[in-house]
Enzyme design. Structure first.
Site, short mmCIF file in Angstrom:
data_model
loop_
_atom_site.label_atom_id
_atom_site.label_comp_id
_atom_site.label_asym_id
_atom_site.label_seq_id
_atom_site.Cartn_x
_atom_site.Cartn_y
_atom_site.Cartn_z
N ILE A 44 -18.89 57.46 76.22
CA ILE A 44 -17.67 58.28 76.25
C ILE A 44 -17.97 59.72 76.67
CG2 ILE A 44 -17.71 58.91 73.80
CD1 ILE A 44 -14.52 58.22 74.13
N LYS A 77 -23.04 76.67 64.83
CA LYS A 77 -21.61 76.64 64.52
C LYS A 77 -21.42 77.01 63.06
CE LYS A 77 -17.82 73.33 64.00
NZ LYS A 77 -17.32 71.98 64.23
N THR A 342 -15.49 65.30 62.92
CA THR A 342 -15.99 64.41 61.86
C THR A 342 -16.58 63.08 62.37
OG1 THR A 342 -13.65 63.84 61.59
CG2 THR A 342 -14.64 65.24 59.93
C1 LIG Z 1 -11.62 63.39 73.03
C2 LIG Z 1 -12.74 63.19 72.08
C3 LIG Z 1 -13.46 64.29 71.60
C4 LIG Z 1 -14.47 64.11 70.64
N1 LIG Z 1 -15.12 65.19 70.12
C5 LIG Z 1 -15.99 65.01 69.09
C6 LIG Z 1 -16.62 66.10 68.44
O1 LIG Z 1 -16.46 67.25 68.83
N2 LIG Z 1 -17.43 65.85 67.40
C7 LIG Z 1 -17.67 64.58 66.95
O2 LIG Z 1 -18.38 64.40 65.97
N3 LIG Z 1 -17.15 63.52 67.59
C8 LIG Z 1 -16.31 63.70 68.63
N4 LIG Z 1 -15.76 62.62 69.25
C9 LIG Z 1 -16.21 61.29 68.89
C10 LIG Z 1 -17.56 61.01 69.53
O3 LIG Z 1 -17.48 61.17 70.92
C11 LIG Z 1 -17.98 59.58 69.22
O4 LIG Z 1 -17.86 59.35 67.86
C12 LIG Z 1 -19.41 59.37 69.57
O5 LIG Z 1 -19.67 59.76 70.89
C13 LIG Z 1 -19.80 57.94 69.40
O6 LIG Z 1 -19.31 57.14 70.43
P1 LIG Z 1 -19.81 55.66 70.48
O7 LIG Z 1 -21.29 55.66 70.59
O8 LIG Z 1 -19.20 54.93 69.34
O9 LIG Z 1 -19.13 55.07 71.80
P2 LIG Z 1 -19.51 55.25 73.35
O10 LIG Z 1 -20.07 56.57 73.68
O11 LIG Z 1 -18.29 54.80 74.11
O12 LIG Z 1 -20.67 54.19 73.58
C14 LIG Z 1 -20.42 52.82 73.72
C15 LIG Z 1 -21.69 52.13 74.18
O13 LIG Z 1 -21.45 50.73 74.24
C16 LIG Z 1 -21.88 50.24 75.49
N5 LIG Z 1 -21.09 49.05 75.82
C17 LIG Z 1 -19.76 48.87 75.70
N6 LIG Z 1 -19.42 47.65 76.14
C18 LIG Z 1 -20.57 47.04 76.53
C19 LIG Z 1 -20.87 45.78 77.08
N7 LIG Z 1 -19.94 44.86 77.36
N8 LIG Z 1 -22.16 45.50 77.36
C20 LIG Z 1 -23.14 46.40 77.13
N9 LIG Z 1 -22.91 47.63 76.60
C21 LIG Z 1 -21.63 47.93 76.32
C22 LIG Z 1 -21.71 51.39 76.45
O14 LIG Z 1 -22.50 51.25 77.60
C23 LIG Z 1 -22.17 52.55 75.57
O15 LIG Z 1 -23.57 52.61 75.60
C24 LIG Z 1 -14.78 62.80 70.22
C25 LIG Z 1 -14.10 61.70 70.76
C26 LIG Z 1 -13.09 61.88 71.67
C27 LIG Z 1 -12.37 60.68 72.22
#
Ligand SMILES: Cc1cc2nc3c(=O)[nH]c(=O)nc-3n(C[C@H](O)[C@H](O)[C@H](O)COP(=O)(O)OP(=O)(O)OC[C@H]3O[C@@H](n4cnc5c(N)ncnc54)[C@H](O)[C@@H]3O)c2cc1C
Length: 502
Positions: A44, A77, A342
């Site tokens: 993301i 921060k 968070t």
């Molecule tokens: C607008 C916005 C702002 C944010 N700002 C903050 C902030 O300031 N502070 C904070 O703490 N959090 C923030 N967050 C939240 C934070 O970005 C996420 O909690 C954090 O990045 C974790 O994301 P993730 O790893 O769960 O998902 P992602 O980063 O989406 O990772 C998903 C992973 O799964 C893999 N994947 C998915 N499908 C498949 C598949 N079929 N096969 C193989 N691999 C796959 C992808 O390749 C990737 O590696 C924000 C979120 C948003 C939407």
């Protein structure tokens, strides 16, 4: 030779996947740890502001703070400034750390409320060391500089999320985590209904005993496969889209996040060492995507370094974070808008909860129930805290009027009533936000208690005034003795010159 260790498979390599991998590699012996991610799908790529608990995570991994900030382009921060949330021209801060000093049994806010009624109190921010330092652009860590009675100044980080994940990947792989690159095409389920294996492109198959779903909003295992269900909270937190855009660095390098209210949402500003992260979180029922982009670009303080990147989300949580032999972490487990930064913390606390309740080869129902109970409590209390920012606004726009008129969760109504009567704030169990966090947002949003704790009347009025003056003077002197934020970074953790990569 066949590997007989129980296997934990982490699906996804964003911030969540690599945090889990790094922490498990550090603490779990006797398990085989495998992580699958897909460069083609990517991450993301947002998530740049944290809360002070992040320091516990890096301490647990044994990572040096300055090294972390150097490689992640990080800054310090001290809190979050809310601009225009109560009314268009109003600003306040939720600063980490103490506000004033409690006296005996009762919290500082009761003395402050009485002093305010007597006309001898300054606004609350005059008594919050973190806020005083933040507004002066100062940073300090370690013991007090000017008097032994000065409280510690908690702090968190702003960092580049991609660089943070890369650092954790290096750490995890160095500790034996096996990474597989490729798209998961199919999730194989056993006759009993548990996830048995992930099938990847190239006819590869990864078996496991236990699966951590870190596939982000896709929630490939917990939702697409196990159909766990999602509890939608968009009637309380209706923002459902965001646009993110980096800009060139501007001076001064402030040690706090800014969250500025806009007509149908709000805009974040997160300063890193070599660029600034910006984004506009908005409600699509009240603002079009074009208008949201125009609002964001009009309100940047430096030229954008890329086109705004659109993101869509639904606020809420998975009905069970742990279902069968799958635990969802990160965005796969649910989402709350980043108003109080968070999400990364929720990943961290899910990791420590799972480490406490770790199953062997078979999953026990009681462990699973307890994990889900604790997770639900934690996220619901954070949800209430976020709703508070919207519920008490006095802004004129239709979106804000609707927020003001919405029916609130009972748990939040109870908190508001307690505060409205006698300025009381009760922190239940180990809910994340402390009394002073609630206090700053309640006062910042304009809540005005009728009374205060009767014991605050025990002190003579002139003594009370003197007490207020002393705290204010002590904290101002302490903040003045601190170095500037940019100087502090230059001295301890300057990142190497790095061209911005869009
Ligand atoms: C607008 C916005 C702002 C944010 N700002 C903050 C902030 O300031 N502070 C904070 O703490 N959090 C923030 N967050 C939240 C934070 O970005 C996420 O909690 C954090 O990045 C974790 O994301 P993730 O790893 O769960 O998902 P992602 O980063 O989406 O990772 C998903 C992973 O799964 C893999 N994947 C998915 N499908 C498949 C598949 N079929 N096969 C193989 N691999 C796959 C992808 O390749 C990737 O590696 C924000 C979120 C948003 C939407």
């Amino acid at each position: 030779m066949k590997d007989h260790r129980p296997t934990i498979v982490i699906a996804g390599g964003g911030t969540a996947g690599w945090m889990v991998a790094a922490a498990f590699a550090r603490f779990l012996t006797g398990y085989r740890l495998r992580l699958i991610e897909s460069d083609q799908i990517g991450t993301i790529g947002v998530g740049e502001a944290t809360i002070p608990q992040i320091r516990l995570f890096k301490d647990a991994l044994g990572i040096d703070e300055d090294a972390l900030l150097k490689v992640t382009d990080g800054t310090f921060k001290l809190g979050i400034e809310f601009v225009g949330w109560r009314a268009p021209d109003h600003r306040y801060m939720h600063a980490f750390g103490a506000v004033g000093r409690d006296v005996g049994l009762i919290a500082f806010q009761h003395y402050w409320l009485r002093a305010r009624a007597l006309g001898v109190a300054k606004p609350l921010d005059a008594y919050a060391l973190n806020e005083i330092a933040a507004r002066k652009g100062r940073m300090h860590r370690g013991g007090p500089l000017t008097a032994s009675t000065i409280p510690a100044m908690p702090y968190a980080y702003h960092f580049d999320a991609a660089l943070f994940a890369r650092m954790l990947r290096n750490f995890a792989e160095g500790q034996g985590v096996e990474r597989a690159e490729g798209k998961i095409l199919e999730v194989e389920v056993s006759e009993a209904g548990d996830v048995a294996a992930l099938k990847l492109e190239g006819e590869r198959r990864i078996d496991g005993d236990f699966f951590i779903d870190c596939t982000g909003f896709r929630a490939l295992l917990i939702e697409q496969t196990l159909h766990t269900g999602f509890e939608d909270w968009s009637h309380w937190l209706p923002c459902d889209r965001a646009l993110a855009v980096p800009t060139a660095l501007t001076e001064p390098l402030i040690p706090y996040t800014q969250a500025t209210a806009r007509a149908a949402g709000w805009q974040w500003r997160i300063p890193l060492q070599h660029r600034t992260g910006n984004g506009h979180v908005y409600c699509s029922a009240y603002m079009s995507d074009d208008a949201a982009a125009e609002t964001l670009l009009r309100n940047l303080d430096a030229p954008p370094l890329a086109d705004p990147r659109p993101l869509r989300f639904a606020t809420g949580r998975r009905r069970q974070g742990w279902n069968r032999n799958v635990i969802a972490m990160g965005l796969a487990s649910g989402f709350l808008e980043p108003l109080e930064s968070t999400s990364i913390h929720l990943i961290q606390s899910a990791i420590s909860r799972l480490l406490q309740l770790l199953p062997g080869r078979t999953v026990c129902d009681a462990d699973r129930r307890e994990y889900n109970r604790q997770s639900d409590f934690e996220i619901e209390r954070i949800r209430d805290f976020l709703i508070l920012h919207y519920a008490l606004n006095q802004r004129p726009e239709p979106f804000w009027r609707a927020c003001r008129e919405m029916a609130l969760p009972d748990s939040l109504t109870h908190k508001l009533e307690l505060f409205a009567a006698n300025g009381r704030i009760v922190r239940e169990h180990d809910e994340l936000f402390t009394e002073v966090g609630w206090l700053q947002v309640l006062i910042g949003q304009g809540a005005a208690p009728v009374g205060y704790h009767p014991l605050a009347d025990q002190i003579e009025a002139d003594e009370l005034a003197e007490y207020m003056r002393t705290i204010e003077a002590l904290y101002a002197r302490e903040a003045n003795a601190m170095p500037g934020h940019a100087d502090f970074i230059g001295r301890h953790c300057a990142a190497p010159e790095r061209a911005f990569a869009a």
